[in-house]
Design a protein around this motif. Structure first.
Motif, PDB file in Angstrom:
ATOM      1  N   ARG A  13       1.150  -1.255  -0.192  1.00 45.08           N
ATOM      2  CA  ARG A  13       0.217  -0.045   0.104  1.00 45.08           C
ATOM      3  C   ARG A  13       0.656   1.575   0.067  1.00 45.08           C
ATOM      4  O   ARG A  13       0.522   1.631  -0.662  1.00 45.08           O
ATOM      5  CB  ARG A  13      -0.645  -0.033   1.398  1.00 45.08           C
ATOM      6  CG  ARG A  13      -2.097  -1.079   0.883  1.00 45.08           C
ATOM      7  CD  ARG A  13      -2.758  -0.697   2.499  1.00 45.08           C
ATOM      8  NE  ARG A  13      -4.166   0.457   2.625  1.00 45.08           N
ATOM      9  CZ  ARG A  13      -5.168   0.192   2.375  1.00 45.08           C
ATOM     10  NH1 ARG A  13      -5.422  -0.203   1.984  1.00 45.08           N
ATOM     11  NH2 ARG A  13      -5.532   1.065   2.181  1.00 45.08           N
ATOM     12  N   THR A  14       1.533   1.140   0.612  1.00 45.21           N
ATOM     13  CA  THR A  14       2.613   1.991   0.879  1.00 45.21           C
ATOM     14  C   THR A  14       3.708   2.412  -0.499  1.00 45.21           C
ATOM     15  O   THR A  14       3.542   3.926  -1.396  1.00 45.21           O
ATOM     16  CB  THR A  14       3.824   2.111   2.469  1.00 45.21           C
ATOM     17  OG1 THR A  14       3.189   2.327   2.936  1.00 45.21           O
ATOM     18  CG2 THR A  14       5.283   3.207   2.493  1.00 45.21           C
ATOM     19  N   TYR A  15       4.126   1.770  -1.119  1.00 39.27           N
ATOM     20  CA  TYR A  15       4.325   1.474  -2.325  1.00 39.27           C
ATOM     21  C   TYR A  15       3.991   2.106  -3.923  1.00 39.27           C
ATOM     22  O   TYR A  15       4.349   2.981  -4.004  1.00 39.27           O
ATOM     23  CB  TYR A  15       5.337   0.822  -2.640  1.00 39.27           C
ATOM     24  CG  TYR A  15       6.908  -0.282  -1.922  1.00 39.27           C
ATOM     25  CD1 TYR A  15       7.314   0.818  -1.189  1.00 39.27           C
ATOM     26  CD2 TYR A  15       6.651  -1.458  -1.335  1.00 39.27           C
ATOM     27  CE1 TYR A  15       8.511   0.881  -1.069  1.00 39.27           C
ATOM     28  CE2 TYR A  15       7.980  -1.364  -0.941  1.00 39.27           C
ATOM     29  CZ  TYR A  15       8.597  -0.886  -0.606  1.00 39.27           C
ATOM     30  OH  TYR A  15       9.778  -0.723   0.163  1.00 39.27           O
ATOM     31  N   CYS A  16       2.499   2.056  -3.969  1.00 40.99           N
ATOM     32  CA  CYS A  16       1.596   1.937  -4.853  1.00 40.99           C
ATOM     33  C   CYS A  16       0.889   3.509  -4.396  1.00 40.99           C
ATOM     34  O   CYS A  16       0.665   4.064  -5.538  1.00 40.99           O
ATOM     35  CB  CYS A  16       0.884   0.686  -4.903  1.00 40.99           C
ATOM     36  SG  CYS A  16      -0.406   0.768  -4.060  1.00 40.99           S
ATOM     37  N   ALA A  17       1.281   4.046  -3.487  1.00 41.15           N
ATOM     38  CA  ALA A  17       0.390   5.461  -3.404  1.00 41.15           C
ATOM     39  C   ALA A  17       2.050   6.036  -3.341  1.00 41.15           C
ATOM     40  O   ALA A  17       1.095   7.691  -3.018  1.00 41.15           O
ATOM     41  CB  ALA A  17      -0.187   4.950  -1.644  1.00 41.15           C
ATOM     42  N   THR A  18       2.877   5.728  -3.614  1.00 48.42           N
ATOM     43  CA  THR A  18       4.005   7.025  -2.929  1.00 48.42           C
ATOM     44  C   THR A  18       3.854   7.781  -4.643  1.00 48.42           C
ATOM     45  O   THR A  18       4.013   6.573  -5.897  1.00 48.42           O
ATOM     46  CB  THR A  18       5.063   6.719  -3.146  1.00 48.42           C
ATOM     47  OG1 THR A  18       5.311   5.400  -2.237  1.00 48.42           O
ATOM     48  CG2 THR A  18       6.246   6.954  -3.157  1.00 48.42           C
ATOM     49  N   ARG A  19       4.126   8.916  -4.394  1.00 46.54           N
ATOM     50  CA  ARG A  19       3.667   9.980  -5.501  1.00 46.54           C
ATOM     51  C   ARG A  19       4.917  10.146  -6.143  1.00 46.54           C
ATOM     52  O   ARG A  19       5.608   9.869  -7.117  1.00 46.54           O
ATOM     53  CB  ARG A  19       2.874  11.740  -5.285  1.00 46.54           C
ATOM     54  CG  ARG A  19       1.491  11.066  -4.544  1.00 46.54           C
ATOM     55  CD  ARG A  19       1.212  11.964  -4.482  1.00 46.54           C
ATOM     56  NE  ARG A  19       1.097  13.073  -5.652  1.00 46.54           N
ATOM     57  CZ  ARG A  19       0.397  14.369  -5.766  1.00 46.54           C
ATOM     58  NH1 ARG A  19       0.488  14.687  -4.283  1.00 46.54           N
ATOM     59  NH2 ARG A  19       0.698  15.326  -7.016  1.00 46.54           N
ATOM     60  N   GLU A  20       6.377  10.733  -5.278  1.00 43.18           N
ATOM     61  CA  GLU A  20       7.593  11.125  -5.815  1.00 43.18           C
ATOM     62  C   GLU A  20       8.850  10.047  -4.556  1.00 43.18           C
ATOM     63  O   GLU A  20       8.766  10.035  -3.188  1.00 43.18           O
ATOM     64  CB  GLU A  20       7.834  12.277  -5.775  1.00 43.18           C
ATOM     65  CG  GLU A  20       6.630  13.409  -6.926  1.00 43.18           C
ATOM     66  CD  GLU A  20       7.443  14.870  -6.512  1.00 43.18           C
ATOM     67  OE1 GLU A  20       7.750  15.264  -5.550  1.00 43.18           O
ATOM     68  OE2 GLU A  20       6.635  15.347  -7.856  1.00 43.18           O
ATOM     69  N   ALA A  21      10.100  10.001  -4.871  1.00 39.79           N
ATOM     70  CA  ALA A  21      10.964   9.596  -3.975  1.00 39.79           C
ATOM     71  C   ALA A  21      12.474   9.765  -4.610  1.00 39.79           C
ATOM     72  O   ALA A  21      12.368  10.216  -6.338  1.00 39.79           O
ATOM     73  CB  ALA A  21      10.370   7.995  -3.866  1.00 39.79           C
ATOM     74  N   MET A  22      13.114   9.379  -4.417  1.00 38.86           N
ATOM     75  CA  MET A  22      15.125  10.028  -4.949  1.00 38.86           C
ATOM     76  C   MET A  22      15.481   8.334  -4.621  1.00 38.86           C
ATOM     77  O   MET A  22      15.222   7.465  -4.113  1.00 38.86           O
ATOM     78  CB  MET A  22      15.519  10.464  -3.241  1.00 38.86           C
ATOM     79  CG  MET A  22      14.940  12.328  -3.187  1.00 38.86           C
ATOM     80  SD  MET A  22      15.286  13.166  -4.719  1.00 38.86           S
ATOM     81  CE  MET A  22      16.957  12.670  -4.886  1.00 38.86           C
ATOM     82  N   PHE A  23      16.118   8.060  -5.913  1.00 35.55           N
ATOM     83  CA  PHE A  23      16.292   6.720  -6.052  1.00 35.55           C
ATOM     84  C   PHE A  23      18.034   7.176  -6.449  1.00 35.55           C
ATOM     85  O   PHE A  23      18.229   7.649  -6.675  1.00 35.55           O
ATOM     86  CB  PHE A  23      15.846   6.649  -7.585  1.00 35.55           C
ATOM     87  CG  PHE A  23      15.855   5.324  -7.633  1.00 35.55           C
ATOM     88  CD1 PHE A  23      15.243   4.096  -7.324  1.00 35.55           C
ATOM     89  CD2 PHE A  23      17.341   5.042  -8.648  1.00 35.55           C
ATOM     90  CE1 PHE A  23      15.517   2.659  -7.368  1.00 35.55           C
ATOM     91  CE2 PHE A  23      17.574   3.446  -9.014  1.00 35.55           C
ATOM     92  CZ  PHE A  23      16.206   1.782  -8.817  1.00 35.55           C
ATOM     93  N   PRO A  24      18.545   6.043  -5.995  1.00 35.94           N
ATOM     94  CA  PRO A  24      20.829   5.730  -5.805  1.00 35.94           C
ATOM     95  C   PRO A  24      20.767   6.270  -6.969  1.00 35.94           C
ATOM     96  O   PRO A  24      20.413   5.449  -8.213  1.00 35.94           O
ATOM     97  CB  PRO A  24      20.224   5.061  -4.830  1.00 35.94           C
ATOM     98  CG  PRO A  24      19.325   4.629  -4.280  1.00 35.94           C
ATOM     99  CD  PRO A  24      18.505   5.151  -5.423  1.00 35.94           C
ATOM    100  N   GLY A  25      21.555   7.200  -7.404  1.00 34.37           N
ATOM    101  CA  GLY A  25      22.118   7.848  -8.775  1.00 34.37           C
ATOM    102  C   GLY A  25      23.607   6.689  -8.473  1.00 34.37           C
ATOM    103  O   GLY A  25      23.944   5.829  -8.552  1.00 34.37           O
ATOM    104  N   GLY A  31      15.028  12.191  -8.828  1.00 32.56           N
ATOM    105  CA  GLY A  31      14.446  11.933  -8.200  1.00 32.56           C
ATOM    106  C   GLY A  31      13.106  11.199  -9.282  1.00 32.56           C
ATOM    107  O   GLY A  31      13.914  11.479 -11.051  1.00 32.56           O
ATOM    108  N   ILE A  32      12.345  10.862  -8.543  1.00 34.08           N
ATOM    109  CA  ILE A  32      11.637   9.478  -9.840  1.00 34.08           C
ATOM    110  C   ILE A  32       9.985  10.206  -9.029  1.00 34.08           C
ATOM    111  O   ILE A  32      10.044  10.214  -8.279  1.00 34.08           O
ATOM    112  CB  ILE A  32      11.274   7.813  -9.545  1.00 34.08           C
ATOM    113  CG1 ILE A  32      11.564   7.410  -7.895  1.00 34.08           C
ATOM    114  CG2 ILE A  32      13.366   7.829  -9.767  1.00 34.08           C
ATOM    115  CD1 ILE A  32      11.972   5.936  -7.649  1.00 34.08           C
ATOM    116  N   ALA A  33       8.897  10.026  -9.883  1.00 30.44           N
ATOM    117  CA  ALA A  33       7.883  10.006  -9.903  1.00 30.44           C
ATOM    118  C   ALA A  33       6.929   9.090 -10.279  1.00 30.44           C
ATOM    119  O   ALA A  33       6.840   8.394 -11.488  1.00 30.44           O
ATOM    120  CB  ALA A  33       7.135  11.424 -10.589  1.00 30.44           C
ATOM    121  N   ASN A  34       6.107   8.816  -9.602  1.00 28.37           N
ATOM    122  CA  ASN A  34       5.079   7.726 -10.033  1.00 28.37           C
ATOM    123  C   ASN A  34       4.109   8.328 -11.468  1.00 28.37           C
ATOM    124  O   ASN A  34       3.574   8.710 -11.434  1.00 28.37           O
ATOM    125  CB  ASN A  34       3.836   7.339  -8.618  1.00 28.37           C
ATOM    126  CG  ASN A  34       3.538   6.387  -9.320  1.00 28.37           C
ATOM    127  OD1 ASN A  34       2.298   5.626 -10.053  1.00 28.37           O
ATOM    128  ND2 ASN A  34       3.065   5.281  -8.136  1.00 28.37           N
TER     129      ASN A  34
END
Length: 405
Positions: free
Chosen positions: A221-233, A246-249
């Motif tokens: 539920r948490t993952y599918c409701a997440t709109r934006e997050a930072m992803f390791p580069g 940044g990544i966006a849903n």
């Protein structure tokens, strides 16, 4: 029936007469002709073509001009299906198949587990796949990989998690077994990420089953409701420090439709657009799945329209079917943890017991072979003259056989 009064010559004659039939029997045993499974899982009306709805007085009309080839509106808690249109129609699912992938694999690994990605884990990903941007020889936490799956629909993240789970083949087999446990008989898994593959299909009904099951997991539920997050580069060659981006849903309803929880969108050239959405309002959670509408944007518009209708009609229609419950299983509980805790990797999962491919339909002779069967048959006639009886395969194997491509 042979008796003690028969002579040895008569006995031999009886065996000789029966032998040709008995020698032919194993072929029929190995490949029995069985009917396909019912397409009306969840209720007979769900197997009928066209719109299925049972309005009571004061019920609102369904949205007009819906173009989806298949759709379903259901209550996530009770499983009641409020309305449906060809819900068992088998169609390519695109990335919505990642719902089943997550429901199968997510409970196995602690979110804080750190995994170093090997080069082979991000090879052989389908051309044109959506990617989150994973690089080889870098460390990623499991929770980062799942954000890559849910937000960016990253096939590279799916492949890495599949390798952690023992490989692509094992993961596909486990997903198919999970579909069986959920009674999702319309689904055939070929690739864990939903990439277009010949024979890979699911249905609006099955995708709703997957979403309903997945939403019971708090991390899902948490993952599918997440709109934006930072992803390791990547690591900066000059500073030696690792960056992030940044990544966006890609779910276009998330943050726009009131009460939307998620779940997953999917679009490919061959599959068109598919969307599974869950929304909560006044204590009620509804699930809507729309498959293959006229255009990409229509999948979101029609999902929103059907959610609006469902919340307005929930107490003013009689259910036309239901989302079936998960079948009981004797399998062990998942070895990993979905929640926090120590960053200890889960042990490797056991091999799946679900048969897919030719192996699911070729084990009808019990391993004896034609000679063994003939010997058993002759012995049976000589001893008692009994007719050889063959047990039918279990209903599960009959169902899998129907899905072979």
């Amino acid at each position: 029936m042979l008796t003690s009064r028969h002579t040895l010559a008569q006995l031999c004659a009886a065996v000789a007469a029966a032998l040709p039939v008995l020698l032919v029997a194993p072929a029929a045993i190995a490949a029995p002709q069985v009917p396909p499974p019912s397409t009306a899982v969840g209720g007979e009306r769900l197997g009928l073509p066209g719109v299925q709805v049972n309005p009571l007085a004061g019920a609102p009309a369904l949205p007009r001009d819906l173009t989806g080839q298949s759709w379903i509106v259901s209550d996530a808690a009770s499983g009641e299906v409020l309305a449906a249109y060809n819900p068992h129609l088998r169609l390519p699912p695109a990335s919505t198949l990642k719902i089943l992938f997550a429901d199968t694999v997510l409970p196995k690994f602690d979110r804080n587990t750190v995994h170093r990605v090997a080069d082979e884990e991000i090879q052989n990903i389908g051309a044109g796949s959506s990617l989150v941007g994973i690089k080889e020889n870098l460390d990623y936490r499991v929770e980062d990989l799942w954000r890559g799956v849910f937000l960016s629909s990253g096939n590279d993240a799916v492949h890495v998690l599949s390798f952690m789970n023992g490989g692509i083949r094992r993961t596909v087999n486990e997903m198919q077994a999970r579909a069986e446990t959920l009674q999702a008989w319309d689904t055939k898994v070929i690739s864990p990420d939903g990439y277009d593959m010949d024979g890979q299909v699911s249905s609006a009904y099955d995708l709703s089953l997957f979403a309903r099951s997945g939403l019971r997991n708090p991390d899902f539920r948490t993952y599918c409701a997440t709109r934006e997050a930072m992803f390791p580069g990547a690591v900066d060659k000059n500073t030696g420090r690792r960056g992030s981006f940044g990544i966006a849903n890609t779910d276009r309803l998330l943050g726009k439709y009131p009460g939307l929880i998620g779940v997953k969108n999917g679009t490919t050239t061959n599959a068109g657009s598919t969307f599974v959405g869950a929304a909560q309002r006044n204590g009620r959670t509804l699930l809507v799945t729309v498959m293959h509408p006229a255009s990409y944007q229509r999948v979101y518009d029609e999902t929103a329209e059907l959610l609006d209708w469902g919340f307005a009609a929930a107490d003013k229609v009689k259910p036309v079917g239901r989302l079936v419950d998960e079948e009981p299983t004797a399998d062990a509980e998942p070895t990993g943890q979905a929640g926090g805790g120590t960053a200890t990797p889960a042990p490797p999962p056991h091999d799946s017991t679900a048969a897919t491919g030719p192996a699911a339909t070729s084990a009808g002779d019990g391993g004896l072979g034609p000679v063994g069967w003939s010997a058993v048959a002759v012995g049976t006639v000589v001893a008692a003259g009994a007719v050889v009886l063959v047990r039918r395969r279990s209903s599960r194997r009959r169902r899998w056989g129907h899905f072979e491509c």
